[in-house]
Design an enzyme around this catalytic site. Structure first.
Site, PDB file in Angstrom:
ATOM      1  N   LYS A   1     -16.812  -5.103  11.632  1.00  0.00           N
ATOM      2  CA  LYS A   1     -15.841  -4.343  12.398  1.00  0.00           C
ATOM      3  C   LYS A   1     -16.289  -2.876  12.455  1.00  0.00           C
ATOM      4  O   LYS A   1     -17.057  -2.458  11.598  1.00  0.00           O
ATOM      5  CB  LYS A   1     -14.469  -4.463  11.735  1.00  0.00           C
ATOM      6  CG  LYS A   1     -13.900  -5.891  11.784  1.00  0.00           C
ATOM      7  CD  LYS A   1     -12.630  -6.026  10.983  1.00  0.00           C
ATOM      8  CE  LYS A   1     -11.478  -5.320  11.623  1.00  0.00           C
ATOM      9  NZ  LYS A   1     -10.222  -5.457  10.846  1.00  0.00           N
TER      10      LYS A   1
ATOM     11  N   HIS B   1     -14.409  -5.943   4.546  1.00  0.00           N
ATOM     12  CA  HIS B   1     -14.597  -6.081   3.103  1.00  0.00           C
ATOM     13  C   HIS B   1     -13.314  -5.808   2.321  1.00  0.00           C
ATOM     14  O   HIS B   1     -13.171  -6.240   1.183  1.00  0.00           O
ATOM     15  CB  HIS B   1     -15.732  -5.171   2.617  1.00  0.00           C
ATOM     16  CG  HIS B   1     -15.424  -3.704   2.666  1.00  0.00           C
ATOM     17  ND1 HIS B   1     -15.564  -2.958   3.810  1.00  0.00           N
ATOM     18  CD2 HIS B   1     -14.989  -2.854   1.712  1.00  0.00           C
ATOM     19  CE1 HIS B   1     -15.218  -1.703   3.561  1.00  0.00           C
ATOM     20  NE2 HIS B   1     -14.877  -1.605   2.293  1.00  0.00           N
TER      21      HIS B   1
ATOM     22  N   GLU C   1      -9.059   9.184  -0.475  1.00  0.00           N
ATOM     23  CA  GLU C   1     -10.290   9.208  -1.259  1.00  0.00           C
ATOM     24  C   GLU C   1     -10.874  10.612  -1.322  1.00  0.00           C
ATOM     25  O   GLU C   1     -10.629  11.452  -0.456  1.00  0.00           O
ATOM     26  CB  GLU C   1     -11.323   8.229  -0.692  1.00  0.00           C
ATOM     27  CG  GLU C   1     -11.664   8.429   0.768  1.00  0.00           C
ATOM     28  CD  GLU C   1     -12.597   7.370   1.314  1.00  0.00           C
ATOM     29  OE1 GLU C   1     -13.168   6.605   0.517  1.00  0.00           O
ATOM     30  OE2 GLU C   1     -12.775   7.315   2.539  1.00  0.00           O
TER      31      GLU C   1
ATOM     32  N   ASP D   1     -11.477   3.865  11.785  1.00  0.00           N
ATOM     33  CA  ASP D   1     -12.348   3.468  10.671  1.00  0.00           C
ATOM     34  C   ASP D   1     -11.564   2.811   9.547  1.00  0.00           C
ATOM     35  O   ASP D   1     -12.030   1.836   8.943  1.00  0.00           O
ATOM     36  CB  ASP D   1     -13.095   4.688  10.140  1.00  0.00           C
ATOM     37  CG  ASP D   1     -14.026   4.347   8.980  1.00  0.00           C
ATOM     38  OD1 ASP D   1     -14.718   3.320   9.059  1.00  0.00           O
ATOM     39  OD2 ASP D   1     -14.052   5.100   7.993  1.00  0.00           O
TER      40      ASP D   1
ATOM     41  N   HIS E   1      -8.927  -1.697   8.434  1.00  0.00           N
ATOM     42  CA  HIS E   1      -8.670  -2.166   7.076  1.00  0.00           C
ATOM     43  C   HIS E   1      -7.189  -2.182   6.689  1.00  0.00           C
ATOM     44  O   HIS E   1      -6.682  -3.192   6.202  1.00  0.00           O
ATOM     45  CB  HIS E   1      -9.419  -1.291   6.070  1.00  0.00           C
ATOM     46  CG  HIS E   1     -10.897  -1.243   6.266  1.00  0.00           C
ATOM     47  ND1 HIS E   1     -11.671  -2.373   6.395  1.00  0.00           N
ATOM     48  CD2 HIS E   1     -11.754  -0.184   6.366  1.00  0.00           C
ATOM     49  CE1 HIS E   1     -12.933  -2.027   6.552  1.00  0.00           C
ATOM     50  NE2 HIS E   1     -13.011  -0.716   6.542  1.00  0.00           N
TER      51      HIS E   1
ATOM     52  N   LYS F   1      -9.938  11.402   3.935  1.00  0.00           N
ATOM     53  CA  LYS F   1     -11.140  11.763   3.189  1.00  0.00           C
ATOM     54  C   LYS F   1     -11.004  13.163   2.598  1.00  0.00           C
ATOM     55  O   LYS F   1     -10.191  13.976   3.046  1.00  0.00           O
ATOM     56  CB  LYS F   1     -12.366  11.719   4.110  1.00  0.00           C
ATOM     57  CG  LYS F   1     -12.833  10.316   4.468  1.00  0.00           C
ATOM     58  CD  LYS F   1     -14.155  10.374   5.223  1.00  0.00           C
ATOM     59  CE  LYS F   1     -14.738   8.980   5.401  1.00  0.00           C
ATOM     60  NZ  LYS F   1     -15.097   8.349   4.128  1.00  0.00           N
TER      61      LYS F   1
END
Length: 478
Positions: free
Chosen positions: A140, A170, A208, A227, A232, A331
């Protein structure tokens, strides 16, 4: 030409984009971990790319990546000694034919390629044809919007049936995410209260400290919304919010998640009020000095790419109607937070004679890449004053699992013949549909792009927990 030491294998894993960062950093270590487990045998590995590598160069890369996973054992040695590299341009039919002729047994093709090249490669592959039992593994983002995702679904389904297509996410294969199923469906004291009678709100957050980490070309054209949230976080939401299933198998789990995604939309259908975006400026993360996002190498500031995105979503099912779901990812933040937090409604009343204001009860489920915690925030009385409220947290740790996420994916596809840890085509289309009103509002500059210093918790006025200012009425559609 095949290498002279090639074995006769029952399966071939063909990795396209073999010289790329994804292959070296994630795919090969995951494969190495699976090989080390002793569960995978008789595999022939072929790497292919347009770069002028040879088999020796490729084997050196495989060995280096396997070493990152501390991979060892007979199966690892066999793959290292027999793997081959074939230079090829998969936008040309002749190169496709040469690649397929080099494969042995059942073929698994991993497209570790930019999305546009994967589309072209599949279009060319349609003219070449594939053996009936071939399986396709595609990274993806799958498409660039709902329409293009639907068109790409039709294309790959002309190559192989849907149950032989594995769209890779993932996050779906992270053991700490899969723990959601255990928490939800094996605890009688938790499952009955996960509904709109008891839950005030749900936060799904992946904040993160990482910055671009060399991914400027990809990230600046994508941003946090696509993203992380589209690719996700909506999958995590669907896994958490789905109704109980009769069994944990591919069809039941996918059907449950798809039902949630079909029922999800931006709160009150108002992307201007219920979405926020920002990007980081210069700052410190720990001892590390971080430049402003727009000063990072390879960044085009005029794109206005966000590095922090937040949405409030409604899930219009019987269980969750009226409960706001905040989904957030960013981020370069100073306080990493990767969890699902369920905030429960206040008790109907606190009896007279108990002093203090109770804090909301919360259930927190960690969804990090490494080992994580399950925590419950409760109100008790004591220990000093038996009639005074004293909030406490009860925590329990759970590990990251035997295999890393990509190891779990390879195990599921290569060994278990299962698609449960990958994403079904209709679900990808729904994920794009959910974010499209937000994308449009941002493109029209109806939602300001705010700033936050690297190492902070985000822009001023963005709490690390909680939701945008009420009223939140109108979560369900009229």
């Amino acid at each position: 030409m095949m290498d002279a030491t090639s074995n006769t294998a029952s399966q071939t894993l063909l990795i396209l984009g073999a010289s790329g960062d994804l292959t070296a950093r994630l795919l090969l270590p995951g494969l190495g971990a699976l090989l080390s487990s002793g569960k995978l045998n008789d595999l022939h590995l072929i790497g292919s790319d347009v770069k002028d590598w040879n088999t020796s160069r490729w084997r050196a890369q495989v060995a280096e990546s396997f070493e990152q996973a501390d991979a060892g054992g007979g199966s690892v040695d066999t793959v290292l000694n027999t793997t081959t590299y074939l230079q090829a341009d998969v936008t040309t039919p002749d190169d496709w034919r040469a690649l397929l002729e080099a494969c042995q047994g059942q073929i698994f093709i991993y497209f570790a390629l930019p999305p546009a090249i994967s589309v072209t490669a599949c279009q060319v592959l349609e003219t070449v044809g594939l053996p009936d039992d071939t399986r396709l593994m595609l990274e993806k983002p799958f498409g660039s919007d709902a329409d293009s995702a639907a068109e790409l679904n039709e294309l790959v389904n002309r190559l192989v049936p849907e149950d032989q297509v594995h769209r890779i996410d993932h996050f779906v294969a992270m053991p700490t995410v899969l723990n959601v199923l255990g928490v939800r469906f094996t605890n009688r004291m938790i499952e009955p209260v996960l509904n709109n009678d008891h839950v005030e709100s749900v936060d799904i957050v992946f904040d993160e400290t990482l910055t671009l980490e060399g991914r400027a070309d990809f990230y600046d054209a994508t941003g946090a919304l696509v993203d992380m949230i589209q690719s996700h976080m909506l999958e995590v939401l669907a896994l958490f919010a789905m109704d109980p299933v009769p069994s944990i198998d591919t069809q039941n789990v996918r059907d449950g998640k798809a039902q949630v995604l079909r029922s999800t939309h931006i709160w009150a259908d108002d992307p201007v009020t219920y979405s926020r975006r920002a990007r980081y400026t210069a700052g410190h993360i720990g001892e590390r000095q971080v430049p402003s996002y727009v000063d990072e190498e390879g960044i085009d500031a005029s794109r206005n790419t966000e590095t922090l995105a937040e949405l409030v979503l409604a899930v219009d099912t019987w269980r969750w109607s009226g409960v706001p779901f905040r989904v957030r990812s960013g981020k370069a933040l100073g306080a990493p937070r990767t969890e699902i937090t369920v905030t429960f409604k206040d008790p109907p009343q606190v009896p007279d004679g108990i002093a203090g204001q109770p804090q909301p009860d919360r259930l927190r489920i960690g969804i990090g890449l490494e080992a994580n915690e399950l925590a419950v925030d409760l109100n008790i009385t004591g220990p000093g004053d038996p009639f005074g409220i004293d909030p406490v947290s009860l925590t329990g740790a759970f590990g990251a699992g035997e295999l890393p996420p990509y190891g779990e994916i390879f195990k599921s596809v290569l060994l278990d013949n299962s698609a449960m840890l990958t994403v079904r085509g209709d679900m990808v289309v729904q994920c794009w549909r959910i974010i499209e009103p937000v994308q449009q509002a941002w493109q029209d500059n109806l939602v300001p792009l705010q700033d936050y210093p690297a190492g902070s918790e985000g822009p001023t006025g963005w709490p690390a927990t909680g939701l945008p200012a009420k009223p939140l009425q109108g979560g369900t559609r009229p």
